[in-house]
Design an enzyme around this catalytic site. Structure first.
Site, short mmCIF file in Angstrom:
data_model
loop_
_atom_site.label_atom_id
_atom_site.label_comp_id
_atom_site.label_asym_id
_atom_site.label_seq_id
_atom_site.Cartn_x
_atom_site.Cartn_y
_atom_site.Cartn_z
N ASP A 75 -23.02 91.44 28.06
CA ASP A 75 -21.74 90.77 28.13
C ASP A 75 -21.30 90.43 26.71
OD1 ASP A 75 -19.62 89.06 28.90
OD2 ASP A 75 -20.73 88.41 30.68
N ASP B 199 -15.80 90.12 27.70
CA ASP B 199 -15.31 88.84 28.21
C ASP B 199 -13.88 88.54 27.74
OD1 ASP B 199 -15.95 86.17 29.41
OD2 ASP B 199 -15.56 85.48 27.37
N HIS C 73 -19.88 84.87 38.56
CA HIS C 73 -20.36 83.55 38.17
C HIS C 73 -19.25 82.53 37.98
CE1 HIS C 73 -19.20 85.67 34.60
NE2 HIS C 73 -19.04 84.50 34.01
N ASP C 74 -17.98 82.96 38.10
CA ASP C 74 -16.85 82.03 37.95
C ASP C 74 -16.17 81.73 39.28
OD1 ASP C 74 -17.10 82.03 35.16
OD2 ASP C 74 -15.76 83.74 34.94
N GLU D 188 -12.99 92.24 31.26
CA GLU D 188 -12.49 91.13 32.06
C GLU D 188 -11.05 90.94 31.62
OE1 GLU D 188 -13.34 86.49 33.26
OE2 GLU D 188 -13.31 87.09 31.18
C1 NOJ Z 1 -14.90 84.25 31.28
C2 NOJ Z 1 -16.32 84.01 31.70
O1 NOJ Z 1 -16.58 84.75 32.85
C3 NOJ Z 1 -16.47 82.52 31.90
O2 NOJ Z 1 -17.68 82.18 32.52
C4 NOJ Z 1 -16.33 81.86 30.57
O3 NOJ Z 1 -16.35 80.46 30.73
C5 NOJ Z 1 -15.00 82.25 29.90
N1 NOJ Z 1 -14.71 83.64 29.99
C6 NOJ Z 1 -15.04 81.89 28.44
O4 NOJ Z 1 -15.85 82.79 27.75
#
Ligand code: NOJ
Length: 583
Positions: free
Chosen positions: A129, A231, A360-361, A288
């Site tokens: 990542d 990311d 994970h979010d 992402e």
């Molecule tokens: C996206 C990530 O998936 C998340 O977990 C993170 O807090 C933010 N980007 C900041 O890097």
């Protein structure tokens, strides 16, 4: 580097062979030779919560290595591991202090090398990542840049003077709340942070910054990783004019996402990334990319695009009314859910998509998409069927394969996630009472996905012999790998069956997608078809029985049912079936 050249030559040969095959008419547009990452299943591991082998309460790299056979049993060909680099862990690793060293909580560089090697033996690639929009404020780069205005890294971050009244340069709100600008005494300037104040944004306009980031990616390719997830990539390019946005809350601020996501010119940076990092390798890169509309998918992931795939957030944001703020949500109908999927499935002739319901979010998918479902096992199987039979590469998030659910905590203090605290505060500011605000957190907190993996029925669900960094969910005695492994009707074994089905019926991978009964509020139904076969998928998305007779029943063979047997013309609650149809 020599290895990379050999790979490049091999790739050319593969492309030439592929081209010859196509020109002889052996494959259609949808059925061209697939790349390895189109043909596989990706598993996302959140290292802190996956498996702890040293008893420090955090999962670790050896923990992932120890479960490679388990992951192989799911047919996984790649494991995306969220950041494992040195970090103060204020955002669980998404605040990187040093991209060249490993967070001691997780292990050592040697552990990572062993993981890559052991995974390779099982034909599994490791996907890193890359957090390249920002660093931690404890990174050496930021320490230097923030020390004064005359240093070598002076413009490695986004610095700006205060307005005349001393306030921040504009009214943008960071994604984790509050102003997106923080004052730096030493420089007498503000720095920009898309996320929290401890995550200063890098200045991608500076070629030294870009080259340093590309060097990091190449370092990891040379270590043998098979891909990257990049990311927050839509935020790397900032608009030239740092203008105020329209206030969209009670704080007078304007969400930064609407101001900076996907700014014109971003693709130039990413073409450079592709050229200097990916070209000549067979790694895959998934971005992402929150904020890229479907119409631009081809620019991002088409033949001349910059990434192999990008995550789209339309589905996981289906219930939010005002940006991604948890305090304002709405109910949605199955037809709306299906429409979002339909739109991005339709566009997949020229681009490839990652399929995901969790990460994970996000909250757990069973709570997120089927909030009223009481039959959690069959509900999870219905979602699994969708994930594994749509066109694209499925990304399974740890625990999704056993049907893990949201965790309900009693107080806000029990939540670790930074965004949960911020969203709770915003909910209160926007008129919700404490209980309502807490309910928003229960429904959408990122901790729902981060509670420890439920391995077995022993203490701490077999995740750690120490004290888990985040409490294990209460239902681990019922939902865990050990019990499900032995139960032929478990969610876990349904995932395994679906994974086998994909291997046996390539139409599920390369076939086209044609939806049937699009307006139905009960069934999700579609055909995946290539030149050799036609697979009909039908899923009952309700908690009641639904009559169902496939067209041409005489020439339709039931391959699998999520209930394990055939109940004829009646689909049971949340039942999913796959049929093979004769031409
Ligand atoms: C996206 C990530 O998936 C998340 O977990 C993170 O807090 C933010 N980007 C900041 O890097």
């Amino acid at each position: 580097m020599k290895l990379r050249k050999c790979i490049a030559i091999l790739l050319c040969i593969t492309v030439i062979i592929g081209f010859c095959a196509c020109s002889k008419g052996q494959t259609g547009k949808n059925e061209q030779q697939l790349k390895w990452w189109q043909n596989t299943i990706v598993y996302e591991a959140y290292p802190s919560s996956f498996k702890d082998t040293d008893g420090n309460g955090y999962g670790d790299i050896p923990g992932i290595t120890s479960e490679l056979d388990y992951l192989a049993s799911l047919g996984v060909g790649a494991i995306w591991i969220t950041p494992i680099f040195a970090s103060p862990m204020k955002d669980n690793g998404y605040d990187v202090a040093d991209y060249y060293s490993i967070n001691p909580l997780y292990g050592t560089m040697e552990d990572v090398e062993t993981l890559i090697e052991e995974a390779d033996k099982r034909n599994i690639k490791i996907v890193m990542d890359l957090v390249f929009n920002h660093t931690s404020d404890e990174s050496e780069w930021f320490k230097e840049s923030s020390s004064d205005r005359n240093n070598d890294k002076n413009d490695w971050y986004i610095w700006a003077d205060a307005r005349e009244d001393g306030s921040a340069p504009n009214n943008w709100r960071g994604i984790f709340g509050g102003s997106a600008w923080t004052w730096c005494e030493a420089r007498q300037q503000y720095y920009l942070h898309t996320f929290a104040d401890f995550q200063p944004d890098l200045n991608w306009e500076n070629p030294d910054v870009r080259n340093s980031l590309f060097d990091i990616a190449n370092f990891w390719i040379d270590k043998g990783v098979g891909g990257f997830r990049v990311d927050a990539v839509t935020y790397i390019k900032k608009p030239d004019l740092m203008l105020d946005g329209v206030a969209d809350g009670t704080d007078g601020l304007s969400g930064i996402h609407n101001m900076t996501a996907n700014t014109e010119g971003i693709l130039d940076f990413l073409h450079e990334f592709k050229e200097k990092v990916q070209d000549g390798t067979d790694i895959f890169v998934v971005g992402e990319a929150n904020g890229v509309p479907n119409e631009q998918l081809e620019d991002w992931c088409g033949e001349n695009g910059v990434f192999d795939m990008i995550f789209s957030f339309d589905l996981v944001n289906i219930q939010f009314v005002n940006g991604e703020y948890w305090y304002k949500t709405r109910d949605f109908k199955l037809s709306e859910f299906k429409k979002i999927i339909h739109v991005f499935q339709q566009g997949t002739d020229d681009v490839w998509v990652p399929l995901f319901f969790e990460n994970h979010d996000q909250p757990r998918s069973i709570n997120h998409f089927l909030p009223d479902c009481t039959d959690k096992i069959n509900g999870a199987k219905a979602l699994a069927t969708l994930l594994m039979t749509l066109r694209g590469t499925p990304f399974i998030y740890q625990g999704e394969e056993i049907g893990m659910t949201n965790v309900n905590r009693d107080t806000i203090e029990e939540y670790n996630d930074i965004s949960s605290h911020n969203q709770y505060k915003m909910a209160l500011e926007n008129g919700l009472d404490r209980e309502e605000a807490l309910q928003c957190v229960r429904d959408y907190s990122r901790d729902n996905a981060r509670s420890p993996m439920q391995w077995d029925m022993t203490a701490n669900s077999g995740f750690t012999r120490g004290r888990a960094w985040l409490a294990v969910a209460d239902n681990y005695l019922a939902v865990n790998v050990g019990s499900e492994d032995n139960d032929p009707n478990s969610v876990l074994n349904w995932y395994r069956q679906l994974s086998e089905l994909r291997k046996e019926h390539p139409a599920l991978i390369d076939g086209s997608f044609n939806e049937l009964r699009e307006d139905s509020e009960e069934l999700f139904m579609y055909i995946r078809e290539n030149k050799k076969e036609k697979i009909l998928v039908v899923i009952n998305f309700t908690g009641k029985q639904v009559d169902f007779i496939p067209d041409n029943p005489g020439s339709t063979e039931l391959l699998i049912s999520s209930y394990g047997d055939d109940s004829g013309d009646i689909l049971r609650p949340y039942e999913a079936r796959c049929y093979r149809q004769q031409y």
